[in-house]
Design a protein around this motif. Structure first.
Motif, PDB file in Angstrom:
ATOM      1  N   SER A 499       0.764  -1.252   0.108  1.00 13.75           N
ATOM      2  CA  SER A 499      -0.104  -0.134   0.141  1.00 13.75           C
ATOM      3  C   SER A 499       0.781   1.153  -0.120  1.00 13.75           C
ATOM      4  O   SER A 499       0.522   2.452  -0.747  1.00 13.75           O
ATOM      5  CB  SER A 499      -0.978   0.176   1.243  1.00 13.75           C
ATOM      6  N   MET A 500       2.090   1.108   0.770  1.00 11.98           N
ATOM      7  CA  MET A 500       3.024   2.336   0.639  1.00 11.98           C
ATOM      8  C   MET A 500       3.402   2.549  -0.780  1.00 11.98           C
ATOM      9  O   MET A 500       3.569   3.743  -1.178  1.00 11.98           O
ATOM     10  CB  MET A 500       4.142   2.070   1.632  1.00 11.98           C
ATOM     11  N   VAL A 501       3.728   1.582  -1.233  1.00 13.62           N
ATOM     12  CA  VAL A 501       4.178   1.564  -2.826  1.00 13.62           C
ATOM     13  C   VAL A 501       3.074   2.174  -3.596  1.00 13.62           C
ATOM     14  O   VAL A 501       3.401   3.223  -4.702  1.00 13.62           O
ATOM     15  CB  VAL A 501       4.773   0.316  -3.438  1.00 13.62           C
ATOM     16  N   ASN A 502       1.860   1.847  -3.492  1.00 15.59           N
ATOM     17  CA  ASN A 502       0.732   2.274  -4.185  1.00 15.59           C
ATOM     18  C   ASN A 502       0.771   3.976  -4.110  1.00 15.59           C
ATOM     19  O   ASN A 502       0.772   4.931  -5.031  1.00 15.59           O
ATOM     20  CB  ASN A 502      -0.582   1.997  -3.690  1.00 15.59           C
ATOM     21  N   GLN A 503       0.747   4.354  -2.746  1.00 16.21           N
ATOM     22  CA  GLN A 503       0.987   5.969  -2.564  1.00 16.21           C
ATOM     23  C   GLN A 503       2.224   6.395  -3.035  1.00 16.21           C
ATOM     24  O   GLN A 503       2.098   7.480  -3.672  1.00 16.21           O
ATOM     25  CB  GLN A 503       0.736   6.198  -1.103  1.00 16.21           C
ATOM     26  N   HIS A 504       3.200   5.770  -3.107  1.00 19.04           N
ATOM     27  CA  HIS A 504       4.491   6.515  -3.686  1.00 19.04           C
ATOM     28  C   HIS A 504       4.135   6.544  -5.367  1.00 19.04           C
ATOM     29  O   HIS A 504       4.548   7.568  -5.957  1.00 19.04           O
ATOM     30  CB  HIS A 504       5.488   5.534  -3.274  1.00 19.04           C
ATOM     31  N   ILE A 505       3.458   5.443  -5.851  1.00 23.09           N
ATOM     32  CA  ILE A 505       3.440   5.578  -7.278  1.00 23.09           C
ATOM     33  C   ILE A 505       2.528   6.719  -7.680  1.00 23.09           C
ATOM     34  O   ILE A 505       2.727   7.172  -8.832  1.00 23.09           O
ATOM     35  CB  ILE A 505       2.891   4.250  -7.679  1.00 23.09           C
ATOM     36  N   VAL A 557       6.467   4.312 -14.871  1.00 21.24           N
ATOM     37  CA  VAL A 557       6.459   4.382 -13.558  1.00 21.24           C
ATOM     38  C   VAL A 557       7.173   3.114 -12.870  1.00 21.24           C
ATOM     39  O   VAL A 557       8.295   3.483 -12.228  1.00 21.24           O
ATOM     40  CB  VAL A 557       5.022   4.417 -12.569  1.00 21.24           C
ATOM     41  N   SER A 558       7.171   1.970 -13.688  1.00 24.19           N
ATOM     42  CA  SER A 558       7.853   0.797 -13.107  1.00 24.19           C
ATOM     43  C   SER A 558       8.692   0.198 -14.020  1.00 24.19           C
ATOM     44  O   SER A 558       8.560   0.253 -15.431  1.00 24.19           O
ATOM     45  CB  SER A 558       6.879   0.021 -12.552  1.00 24.19           C
TER      46      SER A 558
END
Length: 566
Positions: A499-505, A557-558
């Motif tokens: 979920s943290m990665v979601n927010q950063h993306i 993004v990735s």
């Protein structure tokens, strides 16, 4: 009754108190105006239903406290010439941070169509949480922001990440008492055992206790003060308490608390840097208790609002349809005396701006909140230097991560002077065969060391803690302020930060659409103990889902490099 402490250390003159209160009232007015108004921003005529937004969205409850912090950070930045950044944990208090950046001028410099006058104020109000406008949170669109705060728990980790290898930076971090109940935030208090007073900046947590979440009391706000004080001291902090509901008394107490905290920080940094004092530093933390929805409606429809959970979002609903609510809203807005705060053209008067710093010292203009303008290319030697010789297929056996460790060791050596690369991971550097890096930099550690310990280093740039949340948060804060890093983790357990990665993306995606935000360095993952070969830990360590998760995001993004198995 108000309870105020630490007001004797700093004595504000009557003029200073007047200007600080003027700035705070102006910010409160602008925050409330963003939630409610789409026209008549200066109340030059009586409020009518058509001046009110058809749908009311936003969070008032936390806004007065955030405005108080912003106002007083302005004072100390201006008085001390500080380089400062603020991480706003209650990111849903977006109207406050937007209001303050508009007052200081950084918002209009970023968005010239939202000018610092009556026309710009109307646009500021109308666009907030409105179709085609700006989000209600402290988003990438907000000047001076590095943290959205829509998903709670990550503010303090981001603040510490920003302070690493930034020796001249003070990072204030406002932590809401709701956020303080989350696991990541609870772990983040231990970040002070990794902060080097010589090479890193300072983090000043400001725990804002307004007592309530959306519909319930908060745990820390209901603790007796002595118990909360003991908890924070147990975490290794020096608590400074400020509480009250009388604005003038709280202004005096908050000014004294910030001066005490910053004086303490200055002494600890000086003794570490100039005198070589090596004991672990007990950094200050400010505990700020003010009412939720402070200065807003006290009672609505016979129910208490100010100081209760009812102030969390929009304290007066149905204003277009309810004449009594419309009357209350106008009385509330006029209670800030906007005619004293803005001239007839809508510009902030001199008293409002007296505490505001200048130029890049303003919180909304600091380059540390737009790290892409500070980032430098990472020095990486030719990959040929690390290539494994292969005389013929299938004749030799090599470990790819051990080779990567040699490359990272060289990167650490080549960035030793500039200190802008960190390796983070949950106690897996050696088990992932990256231990060569420890020949170039030890592991950051400020707590007690024993003779049996290896590679612990007060000035180290390898960071290990058994919390994937902290690893992710530290590295995000580090990258967002213009540096580089790599996160090494077992594949099965990196899911903890999905979920943290979601927010950063999401932050990266939105930032790409803002011409004024410069690109930051990539967040690099090394995932080991992966599903493709598993002959030790077995089924418990088999989970390729993190890659599946990231694959759902767009290519800009990735990027991926997966192991080849014939």
């Amino acid at each position: 009754m108000s309870k105020v402490e630490h007001q004797d250390a700093t004595v504000l003159s009557d003029a200073e108190l007047r200007t600080l209160d003027a700035h705070w009232r102006a910010a409160n007015y602008l925050a409330a105006g963003q939630i409610y108004l789409m026209a008549n921003p200066l109340l030059t005529e009586p409020l009518r239903p058509e001046h009110i937004k058809p749908r009311l969205l936003g969070h008032w409850g936390t806004s007065p406290g955030l405005n108080l912090v912003y106002t007083h950070l302005n004072r100390v930045i201006r008085a001390r010439g500080l380089d400062a950044l603020c991480v706003w944990g209650p990111g849903h208090g977006g109207p406050s941070v937007v209001a303050n950046s508009w007052l200081e001028g950084s918002y209009s410099e970023t968005y010239p169509d939202v000018s610092r006058d009556a026309a710009g104020m109307e646009r500021l109000f109308r666009q907030f949480s409105f179709p085609g406008g700006v989000p209600s949170h402290v988003a990438p669109e907000t000047p001076g922001s590095v943290h959205e705060g829509g998903e709670l728990g990550y503010s303090l980790a981001h603040a510490y990440g920003a302070a690493l290898d930034n020796p001249d930076l003070v990072v204030a971090c406002v932590i809401g008492d709701g956020e303080a109940e989350t696991g990541p935030l609870a772990a983040s208090w231990h970040s002070n055992k990794f902060l080097d007073p010589v090479n890193d900046g300072a983090v000043l947590p400001i725990l804002h206790l307004n007592g309530y979440k959306i519909a319930n009391p908060t745990v820390l706000a209901r603790l007796p003060e002595a118990e909360l004080d003991a908890l924070l001291r147990g975490y290794g902090h020096h608590p400074i308490h400020v509480s009250g509901d009388d604005p003038h008394q709280v202004h005096r107490a908050m000014a004294a608390a910030l001066d005490e905290a910053l004086d303490r920080i200055a002494v600890m940094q000086r003794t570490a840097r100039e005198e070589g004092v090596g004991e672990r530093v007990h950094w200050p933390v400010i505990v700020l208790r003010t009412p939720k929805g402070w200065t807003g409606p006290a009672v609505v429809d016979g129910e208490p609002v100010e100081g209760t959970w009812r102030a969390h979002q929009v304290p007066l609903a149905g204003v277009r349809e309810n004449p009594e609510h419309l009357r209350q809203l106008e009385a509330w807005l006029r209670s800030y005396r906007p005619d004293e705060l803005f001239d007839p053209s809508g510009r902030p008067v001199a008293d409002v701006l007296a505490c505001v710093p200048e130029g890049r010292k303003r919180l909304g203009a600091t380059p540390h909140a737009n790290g892409g303008v500070l980032v430098r290319d990472l020095p990486i030697r030719s990959l040929d230097d690390f290539a494994v010789p292969v005389d013929k297929p299938g004749a030799t056996l090599h470990e790819p991560t051990r080779v990567l460790g040699s490359l990272l060791e060289q990167v650490m050596k080549d960035t030793a002077g500039r200190r802008d690369f960190r390796l983070v991971g949950p106690d897996e550097t050696a088990s992932n065969r990256l231990q060569a890096v420890l020949d170039a930099s030890g592991k950051a550690w400020q707590a007690e060391t024993l003779p049996v310990d290896e590679h612990l280093d007060r000035h180290g740039r390898v960071m290990e803690i058994l919390s994937e949340h902290l690893c992710q948060g530290w590295l995000e804060g580090y990258l967002l302020t213009g540096r580089h890093g790599l996160f090494s983790c077992y594949e099965a357990f990196v899911h903890i930060v999905d979920s943290m990665v979601n927010q950063h993306i999401k932050w990266l995606k939105t930032s790409r659409e803002l011409t004024w935000r410069a690109p930051i360095a990539s967040l690099n993952y090394l995932l080991t103990s992966h599903v493709w070969r598993q002959d030790h830990n077995g089924f418990s360590h088999q989970d390729p889902g993190f890659v599946d998760h990231i694959l759902t995001f767009t290519f800009f993004v990735s990027r991926f490099k997966v192991p080849y198995t014939p």
